[in-house]
Design an enzyme around this catalytic site. Sequence first.
Site, PDB file in Angstrom:
ATOM      1  CE  LYS A 116      -4.433  -1.532   1.777  1.00 17.61           C
ATOM      2  NZ  LYS A 116      -5.526  -1.251   2.710  1.00 17.61           N
TER       3      LYS A 116
ATOM      4  CE  LYS B 224      -9.274  -9.819  -4.875  1.00 21.30           C
ATOM      5  NZ  LYS B 224     -10.053  -9.607  -3.691  1.00 21.30           N
TER       6      LYS B 224
ATOM      7  CE  LYS C 287     -13.426  -2.474  -1.511  1.00 19.89           C
ATOM      8  NZ  LYS C 287     -14.024  -3.629  -0.871  1.00 19.89           N
TER       9      LYS C 287
HETATM   10  P1  ADP Z   1     -11.628  -5.877  -3.060  1.00 22.87           P
HETATM   11  O1  ADP Z   1     -10.592  -6.730  -3.750  1.00 22.87           O
HETATM   12  O2  ADP Z   1     -12.824  -5.671  -3.889  1.00 22.87           O
HETATM   13  O3  ADP Z   1     -11.029  -4.606  -2.519  1.00 22.87           O
HETATM   14  P2  ADP Z   1     -11.496  -6.719  -0.332  1.00 22.87           P
HETATM   15  O4  ADP Z   1     -10.064  -7.085  -0.426  1.00 22.87           O
HETATM   16  O5  ADP Z   1     -11.901  -5.492   0.413  1.00 22.87           O
HETATM   17  O6  ADP Z   1     -12.130  -6.705  -1.801  1.00 22.87           O
HETATM   18  O7  ADP Z   1     -12.256  -7.974   0.290  1.00 22.87           O
HETATM   19  C1  ADP Z   1     -13.417  -7.919   1.067  1.00 22.87           C
HETATM   20  C2  ADP Z   1     -13.892  -9.355   1.231  1.00 22.87           C
HETATM   21  O8  ADP Z   1     -14.396  -9.868  -0.023  1.00 22.87           O
HETATM   22  C3  ADP Z   1     -12.795 -10.330   1.634  1.00 22.87           C
HETATM   23  O9  ADP Z   1     -13.341 -11.255   2.555  1.00 22.87           O
HETATM   24  C4  ADP Z   1     -12.401 -11.032   0.349  1.00 22.87           C
HETATM   25  O10 ADP Z   1     -11.907 -12.334   0.575  1.00 22.87           O
HETATM   26  C5  ADP Z   1     -13.716 -11.055  -0.422  1.00 22.87           C
HETATM   27  N1  ADP Z   1     -13.491 -10.984  -1.884  1.00 22.87           N
HETATM   28  C6  ADP Z   1     -13.006  -9.910  -2.550  1.00 22.87           C
HETATM   29  N2  ADP Z   1     -12.964 -10.136  -3.872  1.00 22.87           N
HETATM   30  C7  ADP Z   1     -13.433 -11.402  -4.079  1.00 22.87           C
HETATM   31  C8  ADP Z   1     -13.655 -12.217  -5.244  1.00 22.87           C
HETATM   32  N3  ADP Z   1     -13.407 -11.765  -6.483  1.00 22.87           N
HETATM   33  N4  ADP Z   1     -14.146 -13.460  -5.087  1.00 22.87           N
HETATM   34  C9  ADP Z   1     -14.435 -13.906  -3.841  1.00 22.87           C
HETATM   35  N5  ADP Z   1     -14.257 -13.195  -2.699  1.00 22.87           N
HETATM   36  C10 ADP Z   1     -13.766 -11.950  -2.794  1.00 22.87           C
END
Ligand code: ADP
Length: 328
Positions: A113, A196, A199
């Site tokens: 980060k 994956k 956001k």
């Molecule tokens: P992002 O990658 O969208 O910022 P976060 O890292 O904030 O998401 O993750 C929030 C929650 O959502 C976590 O528990 C993470 O494991 C789950 N998560 C995020 N993206 C995925 C995905 N593409 N498939 C399954 N679970 C996900």
Amino acid sequence: SAKKRVFSGIQPTGEIHLGNYLGAVKNWVDSQDEYENIFFIANSHSITMPHSPKELESSTYKLAAMLLACGIDTQKSALFVQSAIDYHPALAWILDCNISMGDMGRMTQFKDKSAKSSAQKASVGLFNYPALMAADILLYEVDFVPVGQDQKQHLELTRNVAQKFNRDYGECFKIPNPLIQKVGAKIMGLDNPQIKMSKSQKGENHAIFLLDSPEVITRKIKKATTDSAREIVFDENRLGLYNLLCMYEIFSEQSREVIEAEFAGKGYGELKSRLGDLLVESLRPIREKYDEIMREKGYIKQVLESSADKVRPIAKATYERAKNLIGL
Ligand code: ADP
Ligand code: TRP
């Protein structure tokens, strides 16, 4: 109660997408009878990076409304906002003084980060963030913390500092364990099924957000990247198709055999149209519930506050034990 206690949190940054829902939130919702759940919105973590105060406040409310709309039932589970309970930063300070610079310096998320700006410009809070996360967890004497790959190292640090404190000053903290989820859904980007859904990925057509309108959902599914093969089958090597079929599997609650039979002799057009309809119908109740809840800000506030009131005594007892043991 005899139920194991599970603790989990999510930062109020950005809109919830299908990956967050299927990979995390839906599991929380579905486990509300099996476990005693404590969920929290990690807003104090969100000030470690540059942010807009107004936006942080409104996204905290929106996330709470979304979690309630997804089915978090506060009769069964706690759902509170981190900054409502002052024991979090208070315990984080005590933990800070029991974590070495060396151990904290090994946390890879800080490196990731802070690399985006520069390590010199990153806040001390961003560096210390794992101590606050450790405090979040240790305050509530939890059995399990569901963690994704990116948070594993932080949970390991949490366990280590808790064990060290217990050794150095006397028994204080319950040691939390990672909760390895049943092979949950990992949802891939619609525009690029190699990565994956996230956001932080830009791109019009990357993610489906839970609040997308029916038209937008239908359009995004139509445009999803697939391949030029014909047969509609669960083949993990055909990433784009596999991703769409996994979504279909979860929302239709049918077996893979039944789904393959349903699409035998049919093409992508048919799959995308039925999946689009299924997603629209599955997400509609969430979107409607969300709109209803958002019209009642007072209700959200009251739900969050009464949950905080319920769990605060647990946090208070742990904090006072730690404070006492360390001589404060
Ligand atoms: P992002 O990658 O969208 O910022 P976060 O890292 O904030 O998401 O993750 C929030 C929650 O959502 C976590 O528990 C993470 O494991 C789950 N998560 C995020 N993206 C995925 C995905 N593409 N498939 C399954 N679970 C996900
Ligand atoms: N660090 C987590 C994230 O960025 C959020 C979080 C903060 C958390 N404290 C926690 C998750 C405690 C689980 C337990 O996603």
